[in-house]
Design an enzyme around this catalytic site. Sequence first.
Site, PDB file in Angstrom:
ATOM      1  N   ASP A  61     -13.018 -15.100   5.960  1.00  0.00           N
ATOM      2  CA  ASP A  61     -13.120 -14.523   7.305  1.00  0.00           C
ATOM      3  C   ASP A  61     -14.544 -14.665   7.833  1.00  0.00           C
ATOM      4  O   ASP A  61     -15.473 -14.970   7.079  1.00  0.00           O
ATOM      5  CB  ASP A  61     -12.649 -13.055   7.322  1.00  0.00           C
ATOM      6  CG  ASP A  61     -13.226 -12.210   6.184  1.00  0.00           C
ATOM      7  OD1 ASP A  61     -14.248 -12.605   5.591  1.00  0.00           O
ATOM      8  OD2 ASP A  61     -12.656 -11.151   5.891  1.00  0.00           O
ATOM      9  N   ASN A 127      -8.121   0.144   5.622  1.00  0.00           N
ATOM     10  CA  ASN A 127      -6.861   0.332   6.356  1.00  0.00           C
ATOM     11  C   ASN A 127      -5.784  -0.614   5.839  1.00  0.00           C
ATOM     12  O   ASN A 127      -4.777  -0.837   6.496  1.00  0.00           O
ATOM     13  CB  ASN A 127      -7.086   0.094   7.858  1.00  0.00           C
ATOM     14  CG  ASN A 127      -7.630  -1.295   8.143  1.00  0.00           C
ATOM     15  OD1 ASN A 127      -7.907  -2.059   7.221  1.00  0.00           O
ATOM     16  ND2 ASN A 127      -7.785  -1.633   9.410  1.00  0.00           N
ATOM     17  N   GLU A 134      -5.577  -7.349  10.251  1.00  0.00           N
ATOM     18  CA  GLU A 134      -5.529  -5.926  10.521  1.00  0.00           C
ATOM     19  C   GLU A 134      -4.083  -5.465  10.723  1.00  0.00           C
ATOM     20  O   GLU A 134      -3.243  -6.244  11.186  1.00  0.00           O
ATOM     21  CB  GLU A 134      -6.313  -5.634  11.809  1.00  0.00           C
ATOM     22  CG  GLU A 134      -7.775  -6.057  11.767  1.00  0.00           C
ATOM     23  CD  GLU A 134      -8.669  -5.034  11.087  1.00  0.00           C
ATOM     24  OE1 GLU A 134      -8.278  -4.478  10.047  1.00  0.00           O
ATOM     25  OE2 GLU A 134      -9.764  -4.788  11.595  1.00  0.00           O
TER      26      GLU A 134
HETATM   27  C1  GLP Z   1     -13.922  -6.302   4.823  1.00  0.00           C
HETATM   28  C2  GLP Z   1     -13.604  -7.800   4.776  1.00  0.00           C
HETATM   29  C3  GLP Z   1     -12.696  -8.134   3.652  1.00  0.00           C
HETATM   30  C4  GLP Z   1     -13.088  -7.313   2.453  1.00  0.00           C
HETATM   31  C5  GLP Z   1     -12.683  -5.882   2.701  1.00  0.00           C
HETATM   32  C6  GLP Z   1     -13.098  -4.902   1.637  1.00  0.00           C
HETATM   33  O1  GLP Z   1     -13.783  -5.809   6.103  1.00  0.00           O
HETATM   34  N1  GLP Z   1     -13.080  -8.333   5.980  1.00  0.00           N
HETATM   35  O2  GLP Z   1     -12.747  -9.516   3.393  1.00  0.00           O
HETATM   36  O3  GLP Z   1     -12.430  -7.806   1.312  1.00  0.00           O
HETATM   37  O4  GLP Z   1     -13.113  -5.476   3.985  1.00  0.00           O
HETATM   38  O5  GLP Z   1     -14.475  -4.727   1.641  1.00  0.00           O
HETATM   39  P1  GLP Z   1     -15.266  -3.919   0.525  1.00  0.00           P
HETATM   40  O6  GLP Z   1     -15.115  -4.685  -0.735  1.00  0.00           O
HETATM   41  O7  GLP Z   1     -16.696  -3.870   1.009  1.00  0.00           O
HETATM   42  O8  GLP Z   1     -14.633  -2.566   0.446  1.00  0.00           O
END
Ligand code: GLP
Length: 236
Positions: A61, A127, A134
Amino acid sequence: MEVLGDAEVLAERAADLIGDALREKPNLSVLVATGHTPMATYAELALRGLDASRLTAVQLDEYLGVGEDDPRSLWGWMRRSFVEPLGVKQVVRLGDAPDPDEACRRYESEVAALSGIDLAVLGLGPNGHLGFNEPLCGPGARTRVVTLTPASLASNAAYWGDLPVPSRALTAGMDVILSARRIILLVSGSHKRDILARALREPPTPEVPASWLQGANTTVLADRAAWGGAQGRAFP
Ligand code: GLP
């Protein structure tokens, strides 16, 4: 589903699985999440002296309108944490074309040219998002531009200090993620407990995009704080 003691043990186990996959297939294609959770895994992998010169790292992403020199660039984060430490030479980027729709088309054709993704290493959004898929999101959602939800804006704010979180992003489609031949979902911390339980226990639903993983070849690695012993339906 494997429940590991803490984030450190989780990182070692994840690095074991990724390392095994790479030894088995040196030209592995890997979908690479950023975010906080996989960072210890990538650091552990880099210590192992694996030959990743034939691996292809595929971006998961990217924020829309953020150039690669911007400190918030997710490509920059992926490069510093995964590509450079492991000595990866081939990458598929998302969002490196001026026109976002063109960037998505180019990404989909480059992934297709790889014959798909061998291994997806994912984190779990607070979420239930995967990448930036999303809620509400179905299993066939394509690679596209999305508007971030308030929950994602809030969680992503933790990455960038005083800098604002861009409101839109590009994400690998759920179709790309779910067609990976193997998926490893890394989940750490008590703040993920409720959403992980929903992803595991509820019938797959657009409200929790990660619940679609139930129909894929998924290994969930969670630490005790994230799982907490709830009685869930096990993933394969
Ligand atoms: C982010 C990213 C994801 C990531 C997820 C979890 O928003 N878009 O690719 O895997 O949320 O993030 P974290 O590991 O910091 O909790």
